[in-house]
Design a protein around this motif. Sequence first.
Motif, PDB file in Angstrom:
ATOM      1  N   GLY A  29       0.789  -1.225   0.000  1.00  0.00           N
ATOM      2  CA  GLY A  29       0.000   0.000   0.000  1.00  0.00           C
ATOM      3  C   GLY A  29       0.821   1.274   0.000  1.00  0.00           C
ATOM      4  N   GLU A  30       0.147   2.391   0.326  1.00  0.00           N
ATOM      5  CA  GLU A  30       0.747   3.712   0.171  1.00  0.00           C
ATOM      6  C   GLU A  30       1.867   3.997   1.161  1.00  0.00           C
ATOM      7  N   HIS A  31       1.950   3.249   2.258  1.00  0.00           N
ATOM      8  CA  HIS A  31       3.010   3.475   3.249  1.00  0.00           C
ATOM      9  C   HIS A  31       3.981   2.300   3.318  1.00  0.00           C
ATOM     10  N   ALA A  32       4.081   1.533   2.245  1.00  0.00           N
ATOM     11  CA  ALA A  32       4.953   0.352   2.229  1.00  0.00           C
ATOM     12  C   ALA A  32       6.381   0.727   2.607  1.00  0.00           C
ATOM     13  N   ILE A  87      -1.428  -8.028  10.467  1.00  0.00           N
ATOM     14  CA  ILE A  87      -2.680  -7.277  10.551  1.00  0.00           C
ATOM     15  C   ILE A  87      -2.979  -6.704   9.174  1.00  0.00           C
ATOM     16  N   VAL A  88      -4.207  -6.875   8.728  1.00  0.00           N
ATOM     17  CA  VAL A  88      -4.658  -6.253   7.483  1.00  0.00           C
ATOM     18  C   VAL A  88      -5.548  -5.073   7.858  1.00  0.00           C
ATOM     19  N   ILE A  89      -5.136  -3.872   7.451  1.00  0.00           N
ATOM     20  CA  ILE A  89      -5.930  -2.668   7.701  1.00  0.00           C
ATOM     21  C   ILE A  89      -6.563  -2.225   6.387  1.00  0.00           C
ATOM     22  N   THR A  90      -7.881  -2.120   6.399  1.00  0.00           N
ATOM     23  CA  THR A  90      -8.631  -1.684   5.225  1.00  0.00           C
ATOM     24  C   THR A  90      -9.348  -0.381   5.549  1.00  0.00           C
ATOM     25  N   ARG A  91      -9.207   0.600   4.672  1.00  0.00           N
ATOM     26  CA  ARG A  91      -9.899   1.886   4.840  1.00  0.00           C
ATOM     27  C   ARG A  91     -10.915   2.041   3.715  1.00  0.00           C
ATOM     28  N   ALA A  92     -12.106   2.521   4.069  1.00  0.00           N
ATOM     29  CA  ALA A  92     -13.163   2.640   3.062  1.00  0.00           C
ATOM     30  C   ALA A  92     -13.974   3.910   3.268  1.00  0.00           C
ATOM     31  N   GLU A  93     -14.457   4.457   2.160  1.00  0.00           N
ATOM     32  CA  GLU A  93     -15.352   5.610   2.192  1.00  0.00           C
ATOM     33  C   GLU A  93     -16.795   5.128   2.143  1.00  0.00           C
ATOM     34  N   ALA A  94     -17.629   5.721   2.998  1.00  0.00           N
ATOM     35  CA  ALA A  94     -19.069   5.472   2.976  1.00  0.00           C
ATOM     36  C   ALA A  94     -19.728   6.590   3.770  1.00  0.00           C
ATOM     37  N   MET A 147      -7.921   1.935   0.570  1.00  0.00           N
ATOM     38  CA  MET A 147      -6.608   1.512   1.060  1.00  0.00           C
ATOM     39  C   MET A 147      -6.727   0.136   1.696  1.00  0.00           C
ATOM     40  N   ARG A 148      -5.728  -0.697   1.444  1.00  0.00           N
ATOM     41  CA  ARG A 148      -5.607  -1.959   2.181  1.00  0.00           C
ATOM     42  C   ARG A 148      -4.124  -2.261   2.349  1.00  0.00           C
ATOM     43  N   ASN A 149      -3.672  -2.335   3.589  1.00  0.00           N
ATOM     44  CA  ASN A 149      -2.264  -2.586   3.888  1.00  0.00           C
ATOM     45  C   ASN A 149      -2.114  -3.855   4.714  1.00  0.00           C
TER      46      ASN A 149
END
Length: 206
Positions: free
Chosen positions: A50-53, A115-122, A199-201
Amino acid sequence: MSDTNYIILTVASVDFSYRENMTKLMAQHSKDLIANAGVKGTRFGSIGTGEHAGSLIFIQFYDELNGYQKAMEFQSQSPVFKEIMDSGKVNLYLRNIATSLPTKFENSTEHPKYIVITRAEAAMSDKDKFLNCINDAASCFKDNGAITLRFGNLLTGSNVGNYLLGVGYPSMEAIEKTYDELLAHSSYKELMTFAKVNMRNIIKIL
């Protein structure tokens, strides 16, 4: 670790040559925060996707935000934290606060390896619907090896209001099995009709 109400996520870029030393120092810093500053638990790991790899992430769990204030006061006087910052090899560039809402998932006391962190818009009006989908899919996570699950909203940062799902696993195999089944799950399909994942890291716990 029992369920908590708030999660603090801090991300830093760290010189590769300093990572081993920082991992040891952060282990001590975590113990100090738990013993002296009201922190209920911590996780420290390396972001692999992801974006912070390549960056390192420190996750703290609190029952209330007053606990975080106490931790910041303790940290300002901590010789361990001072050693880290004085090294000149660590750049803290992101810190966000998120809520942690109650779910039907029963968290294990076992420490995850990933840990899998997923960010979502809703929409905020979809919070209950989002939580219902997470609860309906809880057995899918549990049955495929997930050992912790936390869900909430970001309160700070450039993605305020976005939803966060953090799921801990004992192995990469468990992550793969979970997502293979999740993609066919009716609640996940419903979730994708009103939420947009941005996002998913994957984090490897150190």
